[in-house]
Design a protein around this motif. Structure first.
Motif, PDB file in Angstrom:
ATOM      1  N   LEU A   1      46.001  44.126  34.701  1.00 36.16           N
ATOM      2  CA  LEU A   1      45.487  43.533  35.930  1.00 36.16           C
ATOM      3  C   LEU A   1      44.367  42.566  35.577  1.00 36.16           C
TER       4      LEU A   1
ATOM      5  N   GLN B   1      41.565  40.339  37.562  1.00 36.21           N
ATOM      6  CA  GLN B   1      40.975  40.191  38.892  1.00 36.21           C
ATOM      7  C   GLN B   1      39.705  39.358  38.794  1.00 36.21           C
TER       8      GLN B   1
ATOM      9  N   SER C   1      36.252  40.701  43.740  1.00 32.86           N
ATOM     10  CA  SER C   1      37.483  41.108  44.418  1.00 32.86           C
ATOM     11  C   SER C   1      37.580  42.630  44.450  1.00 32.86           C
TER      12      SER C   1
ATOM     13  N   LEU D   1      39.501  46.451  44.128  1.00 29.96           N
ATOM     14  CA  LEU D   1      40.358  47.079  43.121  1.00 29.96           C
ATOM     15  C   LEU D   1      40.969  48.346  43.682  1.00 29.96           C
TER      16      LEU D   1
ATOM     17  N   SER E   1      35.439  45.529  33.464  1.00 30.52           N
ATOM     18  CA  SER E   1      36.591  45.314  32.574  1.00 30.52           C
ATOM     19  C   SER E   1      36.715  46.480  31.598  1.00 30.52           C
TER      20      SER E   1
ATOM     21  N   LEU F   1      42.301  46.395  32.651  1.00 36.65           N
ATOM     22  CA  LEU F   1      41.684  45.573  33.687  1.00 36.65           C
ATOM     23  C   LEU F   1      40.775  44.533  33.056  1.00 36.65           C
TER      24      LEU F   1
ATOM     25  N   VAL G   1      38.255  41.550  34.300  1.00 33.40           N
ATOM     26  CA  VAL G   1      37.579  40.905  35.421  1.00 33.40           C
ATOM     27  C   VAL G   1      37.083  39.545  34.929  1.00 33.40           C
TER      28      VAL G   1
END
Lengths: 113, 110
Positions: free
Chosen positions: A11, A13, A17, A19, A86, A110, A112
């Protein structure tokens, strides 16, 4: 047999934003559920654990939250992501008191940006 | 909860035996010791578990001395695919807070 599903696998992002990461367990009832985060080259940091529906314990205060709306569903959320969020997020389950060991999902990477 | 201490990293060569030792000085009577293996971008997976003396399975052996203040994971004849991070975890009966720490990064060289 018991299985654990975690998604998405990756992901990306933007900062600020929301999550939502989802984890579900099959083949068992009333599992203990856990969310971990692993930064690059680091160990596993326990974020949240749950011993039952609606019961959430937080190990590390931050802008993340967790919820357990159903017995075998565990959700990790954030209203506004930070760059520091992250990492590699792992969901795990165990029997009561850690019985049956700890079984991990495949993780979510993840990033970011 | 029993705190564990293990080396941050180890290097070995294919075909050698690797022993990774974990210290857990304040282990309680009802605690048992487990080891996990983690490959990059995967979740840790259970390797072996023991309470005392020696336990062996198809993957590894676990040696626990009588005082149980340490344990040694032994990997016989390692291969390149054994390159991973290995975690020692002391599990307390009734404890809901498994703490994995940083583990030992094992690199197996050709």
């Amino acid at each position: 047999s018991q299985t654990i599903h975690q998604w998405p696998a990756t992901l990306v992002q933007p900062v600020g934003s929301p999550l939502s990461l989802e984890c579900t367990v099959e083949g068992t009832s009333n599992p203990n559920l856990y969310w971990y985060r692993q930064a690059a080259g680091r160990g596993l940091q326990l974020l949240f654990y749950s011993v039952g529906i609606g019961q959430i314990s937080s190990e590390v205060p931050q802008n993340l939250s967790a919820s357990r709306p159903q017995d075998r569903q565990f959700i990790l959320s954030s209203k506004k992501l930070l760059l520091s969020d992250s990492g590699f997020y792992l969901c795990a389950w165990s029997g009561p008191g850690g019985s049956y060991g700890y079984t991990f999902g495949s993780g979510t990477r993840l990033t970011v940006v | 909860l029993a705190k564990t201490t293990q080396p941050i990293s180890m290097d070995s060569y294919e075909g050698q035996e690797v022993n990774i030792t974990c210290s857990h000085n304040n282990i309680a009577t009802n605690d048992y010791i487990t080891w996990y293996q983690q490959f990059p971008s995967q979740g840790p997976r259970f390797i072996i578990q023991g309470y005392k003396t020696k336990v062996t399975n198809e993957v590894a052996s676990l040696f626990i001395p009588a005082d149980r203040k340490s344990s040694t994971l032994s990997l016989p004849r390692v291969s390149l695919s054994d390159t991973a991070v290995y975690y020692c975890l002391v599990v307390s009966g009734g404890s809901y807070i498994p703490t994995f720490g940083r583990g030992t990064s094992l690199i197996v060289h050709p």
